[in-house]
Design a protein around this motif. Structure first.
Motif, mmCIF file in Angstrom:
data_model
loop_
_atom_site.group_PDB
_atom_site.id
_atom_site.type_symbol
_atom_site.label_atom_id
_atom_site.label_comp_id
_atom_site.label_asym_id
_atom_site.label_seq_id
_atom_site.Cartn_x
_atom_site.Cartn_y
_atom_site.Cartn_z
ATOM 1 N N VAL A 125 0.841 -1.200 0.000
ATOM 2 C CA VAL A 125 0.000 0.000 0.000
ATOM 3 C C VAL A 125 0.875 1.249 0.000
ATOM 4 O O VAL A 125 0.612 2.202 -0.742
ATOM 5 C CB VAL A 125 -0.980 -0.005 1.198
ATOM 6 C CG1 VAL A 125 -1.721 1.323 1.310
ATOM 7 C CG2 VAL A 125 -1.976 -1.150 1.064
ATOM 8 N N LEU A 126 1.931 1.251 0.796
ATOM 9 C CA LEU A 126 2.876 2.371 0.794
ATOM 10 C C LEU A 126 3.469 2.554 -0.597
ATOM 11 O O LEU A 126 3.552 3.677 -1.117
ATOM 12 C CB LEU A 126 3.980 2.132 1.831
ATOM 13 C CG LEU A 126 5.113 3.147 1.891
ATOM 14 C CD1 LEU A 126 4.596 4.554 2.174
ATOM 15 C CD2 LEU A 126 6.131 2.716 2.951
ATOM 16 N N GLY A 127 3.860 1.458 -1.236
ATOM 17 C CA GLY A 127 4.394 1.529 -2.600
ATOM 18 C C GLY A 127 3.380 2.059 -3.589
ATOM 19 O O GLY A 127 3.723 2.823 -4.500
ATOM 20 N N HIS A 128 2.129 1.695 -3.402
ATOM 21 C CA HIS A 128 1.038 2.187 -4.260
ATOM 22 C C HIS A 128 0.895 3.710 -4.110
ATOM 23 O O HIS A 128 0.743 4.425 -5.106
ATOM 24 C CB HIS A 128 -0.252 1.464 -3.862
ATOM 25 C CG HIS A 128 -1.481 1.939 -4.553
ATOM 26 N ND1 HIS A 128 -1.710 1.741 -5.899
ATOM 27 C CD2 HIS A 128 -2.563 2.612 -4.079
ATOM 28 C CE1 HIS A 128 -2.884 2.265 -6.227
ATOM 29 N NE2 HIS A 128 -3.421 2.801 -5.142
ATOM 30 N N ILE A 129 0.953 4.188 -2.877
ATOM 31 C CA ILE A 129 0.854 5.635 -2.629
ATOM 32 C C ILE A 129 2.069 6.350 -3.211
ATOM 33 O O ILE A 129 1.933 7.391 -3.863
ATOM 34 C CB ILE A 129 0.686 5.912 -1.123
ATOM 35 C CG1 ILE A 129 -0.670 5.373 -0.650
ATOM 36 C CG2 ILE A 129 0.812 7.405 -0.821
ATOM 37 C CD1 ILE A 129 -0.840 5.329 0.859
ATOM 38 N N ILE A 130 3.248 5.793 -3.010
ATOM 39 C CA ILE A 130 4.479 6.385 -3.570
ATOM 40 C C ILE A 130 4.390 6.431 -5.092
ATOM 41 O O ILE A 130 4.758 7.423 -5.719
ATOM 42 C CB ILE A 130 5.726 5.584 -3.108
ATOM 43 C CG1 ILE A 130 5.960 5.793 -1.608
ATOM 44 C CG2 ILE A 130 6.961 5.993 -3.908
ATOM 45 C CD1 ILE A 130 6.994 4.854 -1.006
ATOM 46 N N ARG A 131 3.910 5.347 -5.685
ATOM 47 C CA ARG A 131 3.781 5.279 -7.141
ATOM 48 C C ARG A 131 2.955 6.442 -7.669
ATOM 49 O O ARG A 131 3.362 7.135 -8.607
ATOM 50 C CB ARG A 131 3.124 3.958 -7.540
ATOM 51 C CG ARG A 131 2.498 4.006 -8.927
ATOM 52 C CD ARG A 131 1.864 2.747 -9.374
ATOM 53 N NE ARG A 131 0.710 2.325 -8.634
ATOM 54 C CZ ARG A 131 -0.131 1.407 -9.087
ATOM 55 N NH1 ARG A 131 0.076 0.838 -10.259
ATOM 56 N NH2 ARG A 131 -1.156 1.039 -8.371
ATOM 57 N N GLY A 145 9.204 1.745 -0.714
ATOM 58 C CA GLY A 145 8.478 1.467 0.525
ATOM 59 C C GLY A 145 9.244 0.516 1.433
ATOM 60 O O GLY A 145 9.304 0.710 2.647
ATOM 61 N N VAL A 146 9.840 -0.516 0.843
ATOM 62 C CA VAL A 146 10.668 -1.448 1.617
ATOM 63 C C VAL A 146 11.865 -0.717 2.209
ATOM 64 O O VAL A 146 12.183 -0.871 3.404
ATOM 65 C CB VAL A 146 11.133 -2.645 0.747
ATOM 66 C CG1 VAL A 146 12.219 -3.450 1.448
ATOM 67 C CG2 VAL A 146 9.953 -3.526 0.376
ATOM 68 N N LEU A 147 12.538 0.085 1.400
ATOM 69 C CA LEU A 147 13.694 0.841 1.872
ATOM 70 C C LEU A 147 13.308 1.774 3.018
ATOM 71 O O LEU A 147 13.966 1.797 4.060
ATOM 72 C CB LEU A 147 14.311 1.637 0.718
ATOM 73 C CG LEU A 147 15.520 2.495 1.059
ATOM 74 C CD1 LEU A 147 16.685 1.624 1.515
ATOM 75 C CD2 LEU A 147 15.920 3.328 -0.152
ATOM 76 N N LEU A 151 14.588 1.451 6.979
ATOM 77 C CA LEU A 151 15.291 2.560 7.618
ATOM 78 C C LEU A 151 14.519 3.092 8.825
ATOM 79 O O LEU A 151 15.110 3.376 9.874
ATOM 80 C CB LEU A 151 15.542 3.682 6.606
ATOM 81 C CG LEU A 151 16.556 3.365 5.511
ATOM 82 C CD1 LEU A 151 16.584 4.479 4.457
ATOM 83 C CD2 LEU A 151 17.946 3.164 6.101
ATOM 84 N N ALA A 152 13.214 3.212 8.695
ATOM 85 C CA ALA A 152 12.394 3.709 9.805
ATOM 86 C C ALA A 152 12.444 2.729 10.979
ATOM 87 O O ALA A 152 12.614 3.154 12.134
ATOM 88 C CB ALA A 152 10.958 3.935 9.343
ATOM 89 N N TRP A 153 12.303 1.440 10.701
ATOM 90 C CA TRP A 153 12.357 0.448 11.781
ATOM 91 C C TRP A 153 13.715 0.476 12.467
ATOM 92 O O TRP A 153 13.809 0.335 13.682
ATOM 93 C CB TRP A 153 12.078 -0.943 11.245
ATOM 94 C CG TRP A 153 10.632 -1.226 10.986
ATOM 95 C CD1 TRP A 153 9.549 -0.427 11.274
ATOM 96 C CD2 TRP A 153 10.106 -2.388 10.370
ATOM 97 N NE1 TRP A 153 8.394 -1.026 10.872
ATOM 98 C CE2 TRP A 153 8.696 -2.236 10.310
ATOM 99 C CE3 TRP A 153 10.672 -3.534 9.854
ATOM 100 C CZ2 TRP A 153 7.860 -3.198 9.772
ATOM 101 C CZ3 TRP A 153 9.838 -4.502 9.306
ATOM 102 C CH2 TRP A 153 8.451 -4.328 9.269
#
Length: 163
Positions: A125-131, A145-147, A151-153
Protein backbone atom coordinates in the motif's frame (compact mmCIF):
# COMPACT_ATOMS: atom_id res chain seq x y z
CA UNK A 1 -17.63 9.80 6.76
CA UNK A 2 -18.69 6.53 5.10
CA UNK A 3 -17.37 7.78 1.73
CA UNK A 4 -14.01 8.52 3.34
CA UNK A 5 -13.83 5.09 4.94
CA UNK A 6 -14.74 3.51 1.59
CA UNK A 7 -11.98 5.55 -0.04
CA UNK A 8 -9.37 4.26 2.42
CA UNK A 9 -10.56 0.68 1.93
CA UNK A 10 -10.24 1.16 -1.84
CA UNK A 11 -6.80 2.73 -1.35
CA UNK A 12 -5.66 -0.27 0.69
CA UNK A 13 -7.02 -2.55 -2.04
CA UNK A 14 -5.06 -0.52 -4.64
CA UNK A 15 -8.27 0.64 -6.34
CA UNK A 16 -7.92 4.33 -5.41
CA UNK A 17 -5.05 6.80 -5.49
CA UNK A 18 -4.05 9.74 -3.27
CA UNK A 19 -5.05 12.25 -5.95
CA UNK A 20 -8.63 10.96 -5.68
CA UNK A 21 -8.86 12.48 -2.19
CA UNK A 22 -9.99 16.05 -1.65
CA UNK A 23 -7.14 18.26 -0.45
CA UNK A 24 -8.39 18.99 3.06
CA UNK A 25 -6.49 20.07 6.12
CA UNK A 26 -9.38 18.87 8.29
CA UNK A 27 -9.25 15.35 6.85
CA UNK A 28 -5.45 15.29 7.17
CA UNK A 29 -5.61 16.44 10.81
CA UNK A 30 -8.32 13.90 11.64
CA UNK A 31 -6.52 10.96 10.05
CA UNK A 32 -3.26 12.13 11.65
CA UNK A 33 -4.77 12.15 15.16
CA UNK A 34 -6.57 8.82 14.71
CA UNK A 35 -3.42 7.27 13.23
CA UNK A 36 -1.43 8.41 16.29
CA UNK A 37 -4.07 6.92 18.60
CA UNK A 38 -4.06 3.52 16.88
CA UNK A 39 -0.27 3.49 16.72
CA UNK A 40 -0.15 4.37 20.40
CA UNK A 41 -2.45 1.46 21.25
CA UNK A 42 -0.23 -0.97 19.33
CA UNK A 43 2.98 0.26 20.90
CA UNK A 44 1.63 0.39 24.48
CA UNK A 45 0.40 -3.16 24.17
CA UNK A 46 3.54 -4.42 22.50
CA UNK A 47 6.57 -2.59 23.84
CA UNK A 48 6.28 0.45 26.09
CA UNK A 49 4.30 2.35 28.67
CA UNK A 50 1.98 5.17 27.58
CA UNK A 51 4.46 8.07 27.76
CA UNK A 52 7.22 6.47 25.72
CA UNK A 53 4.66 4.91 23.38
CA UNK A 54 3.24 8.36 22.60
CA UNK A 55 6.70 9.73 21.87
CA UNK A 56 7.51 6.75 19.63
CA UNK A 57 4.20 7.04 17.81
CA UNK A 58 4.71 10.76 17.20
CA UNK A 59 8.28 10.16 16.06
CA UNK A 60 7.26 7.48 13.56
CA UNK A 61 4.48 9.63 12.14
CA UNK A 62 6.53 12.82 11.90
CA UNK A 63 9.39 10.86 10.32
CA UNK A 64 7.07 9.59 7.58
CA UNK A 65 5.58 13.02 6.95
CA UNK A 66 8.99 14.70 6.97
CA UNK A 67 10.45 12.22 4.48
CA UNK A 68 7.38 12.68 2.27
CA UNK A 69 7.62 16.47 2.44
CA UNK A 70 11.36 16.53 1.68
CA UNK A 71 11.00 14.08 -1.22
CA UNK A 72 8.13 16.12 -2.68
CA UNK A 73 10.08 19.33 -2.21
CA UNK A 74 13.13 17.83 -3.91
CA UNK A 75 11.00 16.74 -6.87
CA UNK A 76 9.17 20.11 -6.89
CA UNK A 77 5.84 18.44 -6.17
CA UNK A 78 4.96 20.09 -2.84
CA UNK A 79 1.37 20.60 -3.98
CA UNK A 80 0.82 16.86 -3.59
CA UNK A 81 1.72 16.80 0.09
CA UNK A 82 -1.72 17.17 1.65
CA UNK A 83 -3.39 14.41 -0.37
CA UNK A 84 -0.41 12.06 -0.13
CA UNK A 85 -0.01 12.63 3.61
CA UNK A 86 -3.74 12.04 4.11
CA UNK A 87 -3.48 8.82 2.09
CA UNK A 88 -0.57 7.66 4.25
CA UNK A 89 -2.35 8.56 7.49
CA UNK A 90 -5.68 7.04 6.43
CA UNK A 91 -4.20 3.80 5.12
CA UNK A 92 -1.99 3.55 8.21
CA UNK A 93 -5.06 4.05 10.37
CA UNK A 94 -7.05 1.36 8.59
CA UNK A 95 -4.20 -1.16 8.53
CA UNK A 96 -3.41 -0.31 12.15
CA UNK A 97 -6.97 -1.09 13.15
CA UNK A 98 -6.60 -4.46 11.43
CA UNK A 99 -3.31 -5.02 13.23
CA UNK A 100 -4.59 -4.30 16.76
CA UNK A 101 -6.13 -7.75 17.31
CA UNK A 102 -3.07 -9.37 15.74
CA UNK A 103 -0.77 -7.54 18.15
CA UNK A 104 -2.85 -8.73 21.11
CA UNK A 105 -3.06 -12.25 19.70
CA UNK A 106 0.69 -12.45 19.04
CA UNK A 107 1.32 -12.05 22.78
CA UNK A 108 -0.75 -15.16 23.44
CA UNK A 109 0.63 -17.35 20.66
CA UNK A 110 3.80 -17.77 18.70
CA UNK A 111 2.09 -17.52 15.32
CA UNK A 112 3.19 -14.51 13.27
CA UNK A 113 1.96 -15.38 9.77
CA UNK A 114 -1.03 -13.02 9.83
CA UNK A 115 1.11 -10.18 11.17
CA UNK A 116 3.73 -10.78 8.50
CA UNK A 117 1.09 -10.72 5.77
CA UNK A 118 -0.26 -7.43 7.12
CA UNK A 119 3.24 -5.93 7.17
CA UNK A 120 3.83 -7.01 3.58
CA UNK A 121 0.47 -5.61 2.52
CA UNK A 122 1.16 -2.32 4.29
CA UNK A 123 4.41 -2.01 2.32
CA UNK A 124 2.52 -2.72 -0.91
CA UNK A 125 0.00 0.00 0.00
CA UNK A 126 2.88 2.37 0.79
CA UNK A 127 4.39 1.53 -2.60
CA UNK A 128 1.04 2.19 -4.26
CA UNK A 129 0.85 5.63 -2.63
CA UNK A 130 4.48 6.38 -3.57
CA UNK A 131 3.78 5.28 -7.14
CA UNK A 132 0.92 7.72 -7.57
CA UNK A 133 2.56 10.54 -5.64
CA UNK A 134 5.78 10.52 -7.65
CA UNK A 135 4.62 9.04 -10.97
CA UNK A 136 6.62 5.82 -10.65
CA UNK A 137 5.89 2.17 -11.35
CA UNK A 138 4.41 0.02 -8.61
CA UNK A 139 7.61 -2.05 -8.43
CA UNK A 140 9.75 1.02 -7.78
CA UNK A 141 7.17 2.36 -5.33
CA UNK A 142 7.21 -0.91 -3.39
CA UNK A 143 11.03 -1.00 -3.45
CA UNK A 144 11.10 2.52 -2.02
CA UNK A 145 8.48 1.47 0.53
CA UNK A 146 10.67 -1.45 1.62
CA UNK A 147 13.69 0.84 1.87
CA UNK A 148 11.78 3.44 3.88
CA UNK A 149 10.29 0.78 6.19
CA UNK A 150 13.69 -0.80 6.90
CA UNK A 151 15.29 2.56 7.62
CA UNK A 152 12.39 3.71 9.80
CA UNK A 153 12.36 0.45 11.78
CA UNK A 154 16.11 0.71 12.26
CA UNK A 155 15.84 4.27 13.58
CA UNK A 156 12.94 3.39 15.88
CA UNK A 157 14.77 0.33 17.23
CA UNK A 158 17.81 2.45 18.08
CA UNK A 159 15.86 5.33 19.62
CA UNK A 160 13.21 3.23 21.40
CA UNK A 161 14.75 -0.11 22.36
CA UNK A 162 12.37 -2.69 23.77
CA UNK A 163 12.97 -3.05 27.49
Amino acid sequence: MKALLNFFVDLCLLRAAPQDLPASGVILAGTFLLNILVSLLMIVDARHGPGLALIESLFETFLMLTVLYLALRTRRLRGRFQQSATALMGSGLLLGLLALPLVAWSHRSESTEAGLLLIIWSIVVLGHIIRHTFGLTLNIGVALGVLYTMLAWSMVARLFPVT
